[in-house]
Design an enzyme around this catalytic site. Structure first.
Site, PDB file in Angstrom:
ATOM      1  N   HIS A 215      -3.033  -4.939   1.071  1.00 19.11           N
ATOM      2  CA  HIS A 215      -2.722  -5.739   1.848  1.00 19.11           C
ATOM      3  C   HIS A 215      -2.588  -7.155   1.863  1.00 19.11           C
ATOM      4  O   HIS A 215      -4.426  -7.409   2.126  1.00 19.11           O
ATOM      5  CB  HIS A 215      -3.925  -5.000   2.657  1.00 19.11           C
ATOM      6  CG  HIS A 215      -3.767  -2.847   2.965  1.00 19.11           C
ATOM      7  ND1 HIS A 215      -2.461  -2.356   3.828  1.00 19.11           N
ATOM      8  CD2 HIS A 215      -4.403  -2.138   2.443  1.00 19.11           C
ATOM      9  CE1 HIS A 215      -3.024  -1.415   3.963  1.00 19.11           C
ATOM     10  NE2 HIS A 215      -3.622  -1.465   2.916  1.00 19.11           N
TER      11      HIS A 215
ATOM     12  N   GLU B  65      -1.484  -8.772   4.204  1.00 22.92           N
ATOM     13  CA  GLU B  65      -1.734  -9.502   5.828  1.00 22.92           C
ATOM     14  C   GLU B  65      -2.854  -8.737   6.607  1.00 22.92           C
ATOM     15  O   GLU B  65      -3.335  -9.194   7.760  1.00 22.92           O
ATOM     16  CB  GLU B  65      -1.087  -7.846   6.232  1.00 22.92           C
ATOM     17  CG  GLU B  65      -0.926  -6.793   6.563  1.00 22.92           C
ATOM     18  CD  GLU B  65      -2.025  -5.873   5.646  1.00 22.92           C
ATOM     19  OE1 GLU B  65      -0.913  -6.115   4.726  1.00 22.92           O
ATOM     20  OE2 GLU B  65      -1.768  -4.510   5.520  1.00 22.92           O
TER      21      GLU B  65
ATOM     22  N   CYS C 148       0.738  -1.259   0.055  1.00 22.01           N
ATOM     23  CA  CYS C 148       0.009   0.015   0.417  1.00 22.01           C
ATOM     24  C   CYS C 148       0.944   1.255   0.152  1.00 22.01           C
ATOM     25  O   CYS C 148       1.638   1.458  -1.084  1.00 22.01           O
ATOM     26  CB  CYS C 148      -0.595  -0.635   1.277  1.00 22.01           C
ATOM     27  SG  CYS C 148      -2.407   0.910   1.022  1.00 22.01           S
TER      28      CYS C 148
END
Ligand SMILES: *[C@@H]1O[C@H](CO)[C@@H](O)[C@H](O)[C@H]1NC(C)=O
Length: 360
Positions: A262, A264, A150
Site C-alpha cells: 500500500h 498510500e 493490494c
C-alpha cells in the site's frame, strides 16, 4: 532478515534453473506476438494533460452503510498530492456507465480492501470491464494507465490469469516488508521512473506496507502461461511463514502496474492497530508512487468537454466521513477517512437532475 534474503536468493536461483523466467521469449509464446510493445517512456513532452482526473473503484462492506459503497480517502489524497482529482467509479454501476466514465478519466486506480473476486460481484465485474477497456484503448494508441493496490493487485492477477483460484493464503497482515527485486526490476518502467533513493529504500528497508491475507504465490505465476505473458514480476516478498509472494508487477505491453503493498498508507493512515511506516523516507514512497501514476495519466487526453459536468462528477460531491475516530458500526476501521456513495440508481438520478437543471 539475512536468513530470509538467503532463502530468497536460493529460490530465485531455482526459478532461473527451471527456466520459468517470466518474459523469456519462449515462455511467452505466441500470444505476445499479437501485441505491439507500447513501452512508456515517461517523456516530459508527452505529459501534456495538466488537469488529470483519475477514476477510483468503490467497494461494498465496512465501513460503508448498508446499500452504500465506499472508497478509503487515503487513495484519493495519494492522487491529489500528485496533482490529480478523482471521479468515483461505483462497484454497482452497469458496464455502459463504466465505459462512459472510462472515456472521461485519464487513468484508473483499483484500491485495496476485501471483496469477492468472482463474476457476478460488482467490484470484480467493474474491474474486469475496466481491464478490457484499458487493453482496447492502449491497443488503439490511446495511452491509458491502470494501477491496482493490494486487493486491486489481486483482482488484476485473477483477471489477467483467467484463473479464479490463482490466489492463495498468506500470513502478511500488518507486515511492512522490504521488496526483493527480480532481474526485471531495475529496468522496469515502474522502478526506473521512481527516484533511485526510493527504489533503494524499498529494497533494503521494511517500508512497503503489506496488509493482506491472500496473495499471488511466485510459483503460481510461473505455472500460468497467460499471466507470464502478461505481467513481469518485479519484486517478491516473504510472509511470516516464509512463503514467497509477488509484491510488485507491471504489464509487459501495457501501462498497467500492481503493488500488493500500500503506497498510500504511509502518509495517510494512522490507526494504532497497524505498524504503518511513517518516517520521512517512507512518506516519500507514498509521494513518489503517486507522482509515477499521475504523471502517466498526464499522457492521456480524455477530457470532459463541459466544466459543469466535470464538477458534478468529482468525488467532492459525496460524503467524506471520519471513519477512523471510533469503531464504525461496531467494527474497527483501518481507514481514517472514507467517502460513501449511495446506490448507483440514486446517484444517477441526482446527476441527471443537475444536468436537467442546467439545461433548463
Ligand atoms: C489455477 O492456479 C492454481 C494456483 O497456481 C493452480 O493450482 C490451478 O491448476 C490453476 N488452474 C488452472 C485451470 O489452470
Amino acid at each position: 532478515m539475512a536468513l530470509r534474503r538467503a532463502i530468497l536468493v536460493v529460490l530465485l536461483g531455482a526459478l532461473s534453473a527451471l527456466a520459468i523466467r517470466p518474459n523469456s521469449g519462449e515462455a511467452r509464446g505466441m500470444s505476445s506476438m499479437l501485441y505491439k510493445r507500447k513501452r512508456d517512456k515517461q517523456t516530459d513532452k508527452e505529459r501534456t494533460n495538466m488537469r488529470p482526473i483519475i477514476g477510483v473503484v468503490s467497494q461494498e462492506g465496512d465501513p460503508a452503510p448498508k446499500g452504500h459503497t465506499y472508497i478509503a480517502a487515503s487513495y484519493i489524497k495519494f492522487l491529489e498530492a500528485a496533482g490529480a482529482r478523482v471521479i468515483p467509479i461505483l462497484a454497482d454501476m452497469p458496464p455502459e456507465e463504466v465505459e462512459r466514465r472510462f472515456k472521461l478519466v485519464n487513468g484508473i486506480l483499483v484500491p485495496g480492501g476485501s471483496q469477492v473476486l468472482r463474476p457476478g460481484h460488482g467490484f470484480y465485474d467493474v474491474t474486469s470491464k475496466i481491464f478490457e477497456l484499458t487493453l482496447k484503448a492502449n491497443d488503439h494508441g490511446d495511452f491509458f494507465p491502470l494501477h491496482g493496490t493490494c486487493l486491486g493487485f489481486e483482482t488484476l492477477a485473477v483477471i489477467a490469469s483467467k484463473n479464479h483460484s490463482i490466489l492463495s493464503e498468506f500470513d502478511a497482515e500488518n507486515l511492512p516488508s522490504p521488496l526483493f527485486p527480480t532481474d526485471k526490476a531495475e529496468k522496469s518502467e515502474f522502478f526506473s521512473v521512481l527516484p533511485h533513493k526510493v527504489y533503494e529504500n524499498l529494497l533494503t528497508k521494511p517500508y512497503a506496507m503489506e496488509n493482506h491475507v491472500n496473495g499471488l504465490a511466485w510459483t503460481a505465476i510461473a505455472e500460468n502461461p497467460t499471466l507470464v505473458d502478461f505481467f513481469d514480476v518485479l519484486t517478491l516478498s516473504i510472509d511470516r511463514g516464509g512463503r514467497t509472494y509477488v509484491s510488485t508487477m507491471e504489464a509487459i505491453d501495457y501501462p498497467i502496474t500492481a503493488t500488493q503493498w500500500h503506497p498510500e498508507k504511509n502518509a495517510y493512515e494512522w490507526t494504532l492497530d497497524k505498524d504503518i511506516p511513517h518516517n520521512p523516507e517512507a512518506i516519500v514512497i507514498t509521494q513518489e508512487v503517486g507522482n509515477f501514476f499521475v504523471n502517466r495519466a498526464r499522457r492521456n487526453q480524455h477530457n470532459i468537454a463541459n466544466h459543469d459536468d466535470e464538477v458534478d462528477l468529482l468525488i467532492y460531491n459525496f460524503d467524506l466521513v471520519y471513519t477512523g475516530k471510533a469503531k464504525f458500526e461496531g467494527e474497527e476501521v483501518d481507514f481514517d477517512e472514507s467517502y460513501f456513495f449511495p446506490p448507483w440508481e440514486k446517484v444517477r438520478e441526482v446527476e441527471e437532475a443537475k444536468r436537467q437543471a442546467r439545461s433548463a
